[in-house]
Design an enzyme around this catalytic site. Structure first.
Site, PDB file in Angstrom:
ATOM      1  N   GLY A   1      10.120 -17.145   9.449  1.00 34.23           N
ATOM      2  CA  GLY A   1       9.247 -15.786   9.300  1.00 34.23           C
ATOM      3  C   GLY A   1       7.766 -16.253   8.706  1.00 34.23           C
ATOM      4  O   GLY A   1       6.678 -15.924   9.273  1.00 34.23           O
ATOM      5  N   HIS A   2       7.662 -16.798   7.529  1.00 28.71           N
ATOM      6  CA  HIS A   2       6.412 -17.158   6.859  1.00 28.71           C
ATOM      7  C   HIS A   2       5.395 -17.652   7.617  1.00 28.71           C
ATOM      8  O   HIS A   2       4.093 -17.309   7.798  1.00 28.71           O
ATOM      9  CB  HIS A   2       6.875 -17.925   5.545  1.00 28.71           C
ATOM     10  CG  HIS A   2       5.702 -18.119   4.692  1.00 28.71           C
ATOM     11  ND1 HIS A   2       5.169 -16.915   3.732  1.00 28.71           N
ATOM     12  CD2 HIS A   2       4.497 -18.988   4.640  1.00 28.71           C
ATOM     13  CE1 HIS A   2       3.909 -17.445   3.197  1.00 28.71           C
ATOM     14  NE2 HIS A   2       3.631 -18.531   3.772  1.00 28.71           N
TER      15      HIS A   2
ATOM     16  N   HIS B   1      13.392 -22.181   7.026  1.00 27.09           N
ATOM     17  CA  HIS B   1      12.601 -22.407   5.716  1.00 27.09           C
ATOM     18  C   HIS B   1      11.649 -23.273   5.995  1.00 27.09           C
ATOM     19  O   HIS B   1      11.873 -24.661   6.335  1.00 27.09           O
ATOM     20  CB  HIS B   1      13.718 -22.803   4.340  1.00 27.09           C
ATOM     21  CG  HIS B   1      13.012 -22.166   3.447  1.00 27.09           C
ATOM     22  ND1 HIS B   1      11.953 -22.643   2.678  1.00 27.09           N
ATOM     23  CD2 HIS B   1      13.335 -21.149   2.390  1.00 27.09           C
ATOM     24  CE1 HIS B   1      11.500 -22.117   1.591  1.00 27.09           C
ATOM     25  NE2 HIS B   1      12.302 -21.098   1.533  1.00 27.09           N
ATOM     26  N   ASP B   2      10.478 -22.920   6.123  1.00 29.59           N
ATOM     27  CA  ASP B   2       9.292 -23.584   6.321  1.00 29.59           C
ATOM     28  C   ASP B   2       8.972 -24.251   7.737  1.00 29.59           C
ATOM     29  O   ASP B   2       8.240 -25.152   7.935  1.00 29.59           O
ATOM     30  CB  ASP B   2       8.993 -24.465   5.182  1.00 29.59           C
ATOM     31  CG  ASP B   2       8.706 -23.863   3.898  1.00 29.59           C
ATOM     32  OD1 ASP B   2       8.374 -22.792   3.907  1.00 29.59           O
ATOM     33  OD2 ASP B   2       9.054 -24.575   2.829  1.00 29.59           O
TER      34      ASP B   2
ATOM     35  N   ARG C   1       0.746  -1.088  -0.086  1.00 28.88           N
ATOM     36  CA  ARG C   1      -0.110  -0.017  -0.125  1.00 28.88           C
ATOM     37  C   ARG C   1       0.865   1.304  -0.023  1.00 28.88           C
ATOM     38  O   ARG C   1       0.231   2.327  -0.035  1.00 28.88           O
ATOM     39  CB  ARG C   1      -0.845  -0.025   1.222  1.00 28.88           C
ATOM     40  CG  ARG C   1      -2.213  -0.888   1.288  1.00 28.88           C
ATOM     41  CD  ARG C   1      -2.987  -0.383   0.078  1.00 28.88           C
ATOM     42  NE  ARG C   1      -3.703   0.692   0.425  1.00 28.88           N
ATOM     43  CZ  ARG C   1      -4.771   0.786   1.377  1.00 28.88           C
ATOM     44  NH1 ARG C   1      -5.410  -0.152   1.815  1.00 28.88           N
ATOM     45  NH2 ARG C   1      -5.232   2.232   1.612  1.00 28.88           N
TER      46      ARG C   1
ATOM     47  N   ARG D   1      16.265  -7.873  -0.535  1.00 26.19           N
ATOM     48  CA  ARG D   1      16.773  -8.339  -1.822  1.00 26.19           C
ATOM     49  C   ARG D   1      16.841  -7.200  -3.034  1.00 26.19           C
ATOM     50  O   ARG D   1      16.269  -6.188  -2.743  1.00 26.19           O
ATOM     51  CB  ARG D   1      15.538  -9.172  -2.544  1.00 26.19           C
ATOM     52  CG  ARG D   1      15.326 -10.714  -1.715  1.00 26.19           C
ATOM     53  CD  ARG D   1      14.188 -11.327  -2.308  1.00 26.19           C
ATOM     54  NE  ARG D   1      14.098 -12.619  -1.315  1.00 26.19           N
ATOM     55  CZ  ARG D   1      14.730 -13.769  -1.710  1.00 26.19           C
ATOM     56  NH1 ARG D   1      15.439 -13.883  -2.626  1.00 26.19           N
ATOM     57  NH2 ARG D   1      14.341 -14.778  -1.021  1.00 26.19           N
TER      58      ARG D   1
ATOM     59  N   GLU E   1      20.362 -11.803   5.821  1.00 30.85           N
ATOM     60  CA  GLU E   1      20.467 -12.849   5.009  1.00 30.85           C
ATOM     61  C   GLU E   1      20.688 -12.260   3.426  1.00 30.85           C
ATOM     62  O   GLU E   1      19.856 -11.108   3.450  1.00 30.85           O
ATOM     63  CB  GLU E   1      19.331 -13.777   5.085  1.00 30.85           C
ATOM     64  CG  GLU E   1      19.147 -14.471   6.337  1.00 30.85           C
ATOM     65  CD  GLU E   1      17.852 -15.531   6.246  1.00 30.85           C
ATOM     66  OE1 GLU E   1      17.863 -16.314   6.986  1.00 30.85           O
ATOM     67  OE2 GLU E   1      16.833 -15.178   5.233  1.00 30.85           O
TER      68      GLU E   1
ATOM     69  N   HIS F   1      15.906 -10.387   5.261  1.00 31.42           N
ATOM     70  CA  HIS F   1      16.606 -10.769   3.908  1.00 31.42           C
ATOM     71  C   HIS F   1      16.378  -9.791   2.888  1.00 31.42           C
ATOM     72  O   HIS F   1      15.371  -9.703   2.037  1.00 31.42           O
ATOM     73  CB  HIS F   1      15.964 -12.058   3.492  1.00 31.42           C
ATOM     74  CG  HIS F   1      16.660 -12.670   2.482  1.00 31.42           C
ATOM     75  ND1 HIS F   1      16.938 -14.398   2.240  1.00 31.42           N
ATOM     76  CD2 HIS F   1      17.234 -12.312   1.160  1.00 31.42           C
ATOM     77  CE1 HIS F   1      17.566 -14.566   1.074  1.00 31.42           C
ATOM     78  NE2 HIS F   1      17.614 -13.464   0.299  1.00 31.42           N
TER      79      HIS F   1
ATOM     80  N   THR G   1      11.468 -17.177  -3.070  1.00 32.41           N
ATOM     81  CA  THR G   1      12.201 -17.361  -1.915  1.00 32.41           C
ATOM     82  C   THR G   1      13.500 -18.368  -2.171  1.00 32.41           C
ATOM     83  O   THR G   1      13.984 -18.574  -3.048  1.00 32.41           O
ATOM     84  CB  THR G   1      11.344 -18.184  -1.013  1.00 32.41           C
ATOM     85  OG1 THR G   1      11.854 -18.146   0.376  1.00 32.41           O
ATOM     86  CG2 THR G   1      10.739 -19.400  -1.444  1.00 32.41           C
TER      87      THR G   1
END
Length: 240
Positions: free
Chosen positions: A213-214, A190-191, A18, A45, A70, A43, A100
Protein backbone atom coordinates in the site's frame (compact mmCIF):
# COMPACT_ATOMS: atom_id res chain seq x y z
CA UNK A 1 2.87 -15.98 -10.23
CA UNK A 2 2.72 -14.22 -6.89
CA UNK A 3 -0.48 -12.16 -6.69
CA UNK A 4 -0.53 -8.43 -6.02
CA UNK A 5 -3.10 -7.12 -3.55
CA UNK A 6 -3.10 -3.33 -3.32
CA UNK A 7 -3.80 -1.75 0.05
CA UNK A 8 -5.87 1.41 -0.51
CA UNK A 9 -5.76 2.82 3.02
CA UNK A 10 -3.61 5.78 1.95
CA UNK A 11 -6.20 6.82 -0.61
CA UNK A 12 -8.72 7.00 2.21
CA UNK A 13 -6.29 9.11 4.27
CA UNK A 14 -6.30 11.77 1.53
CA UNK A 15 -10.09 11.70 1.32
CA UNK A 16 -10.51 11.98 5.08
CA UNK A 17 -8.16 14.96 5.29
CA UNK A 18 -10.76 17.15 3.59
CA UNK A 19 -14.05 15.36 4.17
CA UNK A 20 -16.38 14.56 1.32
CA UNK A 21 -15.61 11.78 -1.11
CA UNK A 22 -12.57 12.98 -3.06
CA UNK A 23 -10.74 10.82 -3.89
CA UNK A 24 -13.40 8.12 -4.14
CA UNK A 25 -11.86 4.99 -2.62
CA UNK A 26 -14.37 2.67 -4.26
CA UNK A 27 -13.68 4.16 -7.69
CA UNK A 28 -9.95 3.95 -7.03
CA UNK A 29 -10.25 0.28 -6.06
CA UNK A 30 -12.16 -0.63 -9.21
CA UNK A 31 -9.64 1.27 -11.33
CA UNK A 32 -6.78 -0.58 -9.60
CA UNK A 33 -8.50 -3.86 -10.42
CA UNK A 34 -8.77 -2.76 -14.03
CA UNK A 35 -5.07 -1.87 -14.08
CA UNK A 36 -4.19 -5.48 -13.26
CA UNK A 37 -4.15 -5.92 -9.48
CA UNK A 38 -5.23 -9.36 -8.26
CA UNK A 39 -6.94 -8.06 -5.14
CA UNK A 40 -7.67 -5.15 -2.83
CA UNK A 41 -6.59 -4.96 0.80
CA UNK A 42 -8.11 -2.72 3.45
CA UNK A 43 -7.23 -2.31 7.12
CA UNK A 44 -10.07 -0.58 8.96
CA UNK A 45 -9.09 0.70 12.40
CA UNK A 46 -11.29 1.59 15.38
CA UNK A 47 -10.67 5.34 14.96
CA UNK A 48 -11.66 5.23 11.24
CA UNK A 49 -8.67 7.40 10.36
CA UNK A 50 -8.52 5.94 6.87
CA UNK A 51 -10.71 3.06 5.63
CA UNK A 52 -14.09 3.07 7.34
CA UNK A 53 -16.44 0.17 7.94
CA UNK A 54 -18.89 1.57 5.39
CA UNK A 55 -16.08 1.65 2.82
CA UNK A 56 -15.55 -2.07 3.37
CA UNK A 57 -19.24 -2.78 2.79
CA UNK A 58 -19.27 -0.67 -0.38
CA UNK A 59 -16.13 -2.34 -1.72
CA UNK A 60 -17.53 -5.82 -1.17
CA UNK A 61 -20.50 -4.99 -3.38
CA UNK A 62 -18.43 -3.98 -6.41
CA UNK A 63 -15.06 -5.75 -6.36
CA UNK A 64 -14.51 -8.61 -8.80
CA UNK A 65 -11.10 -9.64 -7.44
CA UNK A 66 -10.32 -10.84 -3.93
CA UNK A 67 -11.03 -8.58 -0.98
CA UNK A 68 -8.60 -8.99 1.92
CA UNK A 69 -9.59 -7.36 5.21
CA UNK A 70 -6.81 -6.86 7.75
CA UNK A 71 -7.21 -6.00 11.39
CA UNK A 72 -7.15 -6.85 15.04
CA UNK A 73 -10.01 -9.29 15.74
CA UNK A 74 -11.93 -7.13 18.20
CA UNK A 75 -15.64 -7.96 18.51
CA UNK A 76 -16.49 -5.09 16.14
CA UNK A 77 -13.97 -6.25 13.55
CA UNK A 78 -15.14 -9.85 13.76
CA UNK A 79 -18.73 -8.72 13.26
CA UNK A 80 -17.77 -6.67 10.19
CA UNK A 81 -15.86 -9.53 8.57
CA UNK A 82 -18.72 -11.94 9.30
CA UNK A 83 -21.15 -9.50 7.68
CA UNK A 84 -19.05 -8.76 4.58
CA UNK A 85 -17.58 -12.28 4.07
CA UNK A 86 -14.40 -11.40 2.12
CA UNK A 87 -12.22 -13.95 0.36
CA UNK A 88 -9.55 -13.50 3.04
CA UNK A 89 -9.15 -12.03 6.49
CA UNK A 90 -5.67 -11.25 7.81
CA UNK A 91 -5.53 -11.08 11.59
CA UNK A 92 -3.06 -8.49 12.88
CA UNK A 93 -2.29 -7.80 16.57
CA UNK A 94 -2.08 -4.02 16.26
CA UNK A 95 -2.94 -1.72 19.15
CA UNK A 96 -5.70 0.86 18.60
CA UNK A 97 -3.18 3.72 18.74
CA UNK A 98 -0.57 2.11 16.46
CA UNK A 99 0.47 4.27 13.51
CA UNK A 100 0.88 1.10 11.49
CA UNK A 101 1.26 -2.61 12.17
CA UNK A 102 4.53 -3.15 14.02
CA UNK A 103 4.66 -6.80 15.15
CA UNK A 104 3.33 -10.22 14.36
CA UNK A 105 1.30 -12.55 16.54
CA UNK A 106 2.74 -14.75 19.22
CA UNK A 107 0.78 -17.68 17.87
CA UNK A 108 1.82 -19.91 20.76
CA UNK A 109 0.71 -17.62 23.60
CA UNK A 110 -2.48 -16.67 21.75
CA UNK A 111 -3.30 -20.12 20.40
CA UNK A 112 -6.65 -20.56 22.13
CA UNK A 113 -7.93 -17.14 21.06
CA UNK A 114 -6.69 -17.38 17.47
CA UNK A 115 -8.03 -20.91 17.08
CA UNK A 116 -11.51 -19.77 18.10
CA UNK A 117 -11.52 -16.75 15.78
CA UNK A 118 -10.14 -18.79 12.88
CA UNK A 119 -12.81 -21.46 13.35
CA UNK A 120 -15.54 -18.83 13.32
CA UNK A 121 -14.36 -17.41 10.00
CA UNK A 122 -13.91 -20.89 8.52
CA UNK A 123 -17.58 -21.56 9.17
CA UNK A 124 -18.29 -18.86 6.59
CA UNK A 125 -15.73 -20.09 4.09
CA UNK A 126 -13.30 -17.21 4.71
CA UNK A 127 -9.59 -17.91 4.23
CA UNK A 128 -7.62 -16.93 7.34
CA UNK A 129 -4.09 -15.56 7.33
CA UNK A 130 -2.14 -14.72 10.49
CA UNK A 131 0.36 -11.86 10.48
CA UNK A 132 3.63 -13.16 11.96
CA UNK A 133 7.27 -12.21 12.33
CA UNK A 134 9.77 -14.31 10.32
CA UNK A 135 10.07 -16.93 13.05
CA UNK A 136 9.54 -20.60 12.17
CA UNK A 137 8.09 -21.25 15.62
CA UNK A 138 5.38 -18.62 15.05
CA UNK A 139 4.67 -20.08 11.61
CA UNK A 140 4.24 -23.55 13.11
CA UNK A 141 2.04 -21.99 15.78
CA UNK A 142 -0.19 -20.52 13.08
CA UNK A 143 -0.74 -23.99 11.68
CA UNK A 144 -1.72 -25.20 15.15
CA UNK A 145 -4.30 -22.39 15.27
CA UNK A 146 -5.91 -23.70 12.09
CA UNK A 147 -4.82 -20.84 9.83
CA UNK A 148 -4.72 -21.30 6.07
CA UNK A 149 -1.84 -18.89 5.49
CA UNK A 150 0.66 -16.70 7.25
CA UNK A 151 1.62 -13.19 6.20
CA UNK A 152 5.26 -12.47 6.94
CA UNK A 153 5.83 -9.01 8.42
CA UNK A 154 8.49 -7.64 6.06
CA UNK A 155 9.46 -4.36 7.75
CA UNK A 156 12.83 -5.72 8.91
CA UNK A 157 13.56 -7.08 5.43
CA UNK A 158 12.84 -3.72 3.82
CA UNK A 159 14.92 -1.85 6.40
CA UNK A 160 17.97 -4.11 6.07
CA UNK A 161 17.76 -4.79 2.34
CA UNK A 162 19.86 -1.79 1.13
CA UNK A 163 22.86 -2.84 3.21
CA UNK A 164 22.78 -6.60 2.68
CA UNK A 165 19.94 -8.20 0.71
CA UNK A 166 20.93 -11.80 1.46
CA UNK A 167 21.21 -11.21 5.18
CA UNK A 168 17.90 -9.32 5.15
CA UNK A 169 16.00 -12.10 3.43
CA UNK A 170 17.54 -15.07 5.26
CA UNK A 171 15.06 -15.17 8.20
CA UNK A 172 12.19 -14.90 5.74
CA UNK A 173 13.46 -17.83 3.69
CA UNK A 174 13.60 -19.92 6.86
CA UNK A 175 10.08 -18.90 7.89
CA UNK A 176 8.77 -19.46 4.35
CA UNK A 177 10.30 -22.93 4.25
CA UNK A 178 8.57 -23.73 7.52
CA UNK A 179 5.26 -22.52 6.08
CA UNK A 180 5.76 -24.86 3.13
CA UNK A 181 6.57 -27.77 5.45
CA UNK A 182 3.43 -27.03 7.44
CA UNK A 183 1.26 -26.88 4.31
CA UNK A 184 0.45 -23.21 4.85
CA UNK A 185 -0.05 -20.64 2.14
CA UNK A 186 2.38 -17.71 2.22
CA UNK A 187 1.68 -13.98 2.03
CA UNK A 188 4.02 -11.08 2.72
CA UNK A 189 3.63 -7.40 3.37
CA UNK A 190 4.84 -4.16 4.95
CA UNK A 191 7.30 -1.76 3.31
CA UNK A 192 7.71 -3.87 0.19
CA UNK A 193 8.57 -1.58 -2.71
CA UNK A 194 9.83 -1.41 -6.29
CA UNK A 195 13.34 -1.48 -4.83
CA UNK A 196 13.08 -4.69 -2.80
CA UNK A 197 10.08 -6.67 -4.09
CA UNK A 198 11.75 -8.53 -6.95
CA UNK A 199 14.54 -9.92 -4.79
CA UNK A 200 12.15 -11.10 -2.07
CA UNK A 201 9.93 -13.03 -4.47
CA UNK A 202 12.91 -14.34 -6.42
CA UNK A 203 14.31 -15.84 -3.21
CA UNK A 204 10.89 -17.07 -2.05
CA UNK A 205 9.09 -17.90 -5.32
CA UNK A 206 6.32 -19.83 -3.58
CA UNK A 207 4.95 -16.61 -2.08
CA UNK A 208 1.22 -16.64 -2.84
CA UNK A 209 0.48 -12.95 -2.38
CA UNK A 210 2.06 -9.64 -1.47
CA UNK A 211 0.02 -6.83 0.03
CA UNK A 212 1.44 -3.40 -0.79
CA UNK A 213 0.00 0.00 0.00
CA UNK A 214 2.20 2.81 1.28
CA UNK A 215 5.03 2.49 -1.25
CA UNK A 216 2.73 1.78 -4.18
CA UNK A 217 0.41 4.73 -3.53
CA UNK A 218 3.43 6.97 -2.94
CA UNK A 219 5.00 5.88 -6.22
CA UNK A 220 1.69 6.57 -7.97
CA UNK A 221 1.98 10.27 -7.06
CA UNK A 222 4.99 10.48 -9.38
CA UNK A 223 4.36 7.71 -11.89
CA UNK A 224 0.59 7.51 -12.17
CA UNK A 225 -1.63 4.82 -10.68
CA UNK A 226 -2.01 2.62 -13.77
CA UNK A 227 1.69 2.69 -14.57
CA UNK A 228 2.62 1.98 -10.96
CA UNK A 229 0.38 -1.09 -10.67
CA UNK A 230 1.95 -2.41 -13.87
CA UNK A 231 5.47 -1.74 -12.57
CA UNK A 232 4.78 -3.75 -9.43
CA UNK A 233 3.28 -6.57 -11.45
CA UNK A 234 6.40 -6.54 -13.62
CA UNK A 235 8.57 -7.05 -10.54
CA UNK A 236 6.54 -10.15 -9.74
CA UNK A 237 6.63 -11.48 -13.29
CA UNK A 238 10.37 -11.15 -13.63
CA UNK A 239 10.80 -13.13 -10.41
CA UNK A 240 9.21 -16.24 -11.96
Amino acid sequence: MTKLSVNINKIAVVRNSRGGNLPDVVLAATRIEGFGADGITVHPRPDARHIRYDDVRALRRVLRTELNIEGNPTPEFVALVSEVVPAQVTLVPDAPDAITSNAGWDTVANREFLTAVTARFHEQGIRVSLFVDPDPAMVAGAKACGADRVELYTEAYAREYPADPERAVAPYVAAAEEARRQGLGLNAGHDLSLENLHYFVQRIPWTDEVSIGHALISDALYLGLENTVQLYRRQLKTAE
